[in-house]
Design a protein around this motif. Structure first.
Motif, short mmCIF file in Angstrom:
data_model
loop_
_atom_site.label_atom_id
_atom_site.label_comp_id
_atom_site.label_asym_id
_atom_site.label_seq_id
_atom_site.Cartn_x
_atom_site.Cartn_y
_atom_site.Cartn_z
N MET A 1 118.79 0.22 44.31
CA MET A 1 119.55 0.95 44.79
C MET A 1 121.14 1.03 44.50
N GLY A 2 121.37 2.27 43.75
CA GLY A 2 122.70 2.39 43.07
C GLY A 2 123.15 4.24 43.52
N TYR A 3 124.61 4.33 42.69
CA TYR A 3 125.11 6.04 42.98
C TYR A 3 125.04 6.62 42.59
N TYR A 4 124.51 7.90 42.67
CA TYR A 4 124.64 8.98 41.68
C TYR A 4 124.95 10.19 42.11
N VAL A 5 126.15 10.44 41.13
CA VAL A 5 126.74 12.21 41.09
C VAL A 5 126.60 13.03 40.76
N VAL A 6 126.60 14.14 41.72
CA VAL A 6 126.01 15.25 41.38
C VAL A 6 126.91 16.37 41.80
N MET A 7 127.11 17.16 40.18
CA MET A 7 127.80 17.79 39.90
C MET A 7 127.48 19.46 40.42
N LEU A 8 128.00 19.45 41.21
CA LEU A 8 127.57 21.32 41.20
C LEU A 8 128.30 22.21 41.05
N PRO A 9 128.59 23.27 39.62
CA PRO A 9 129.20 24.15 39.27
C PRO A 9 128.76 25.38 39.74
N MET A 10 129.71 26.07 40.11
CA MET A 10 129.74 27.91 40.40
C MET A 10 128.54 28.29 39.33
N LEU A 11 127.69 29.10 39.41
CA LEU A 11 126.85 29.76 38.39
C LEU A 11 127.16 31.22 38.56
N ASP A 12 126.36 31.48 41.12
CA ASP A 12 126.96 33.01 40.71
C ASP A 12 127.49 33.00 42.37
N GLU A 13 128.60 33.67 42.64
CA GLU A 13 129.36 33.29 43.62
C GLU A 13 128.44 33.95 44.89
#
Length: 89
Positions: free
Chosen positions: A1-13
């Protein structure tokens, strides 16, 4: 088991506003399955971040791709493995 960062940059407000309830419901479902370590938005409106607990990168990428924000083109998912170093409290 590991940790995974998901960045969710804005594409459409506008899409982000429309699909926010589905996104939050999805995160709650994932949290209920024990898959989320932490999540939150960036106050400047640029997007948000989710940290998943997963067996591997592919599994975290799959979960990120199933997020309604990503499915509907409101946000992009950038997934990276994270080696967490707990700090002293």
């Amino acid at each position: 088991m590991g940790y995974y960062v998901v960045m969710l940059p804005m594409l459409d407000e506008e899409k982000s506003r429309v699909y926010r309830p589905e996104h939050l419901a999805y995160l709650e479902e994932q949290r209920g399955k024990g898959r989320i370590f932490a999540n939150g938005r960036f106050p400047d409106g640029s997007g948000g971040m989710v940290i998943y607990k997963a067996d591997n990168l592919e599994q975290a990428q799959q979960w990120a791709a199933e997020d309604p924000y990503v499915l509907h083109g409101a946000r992009r998912a950038e997934v990276r493995e994270w080696e967490m170093v707990p700090g002293a409290l």
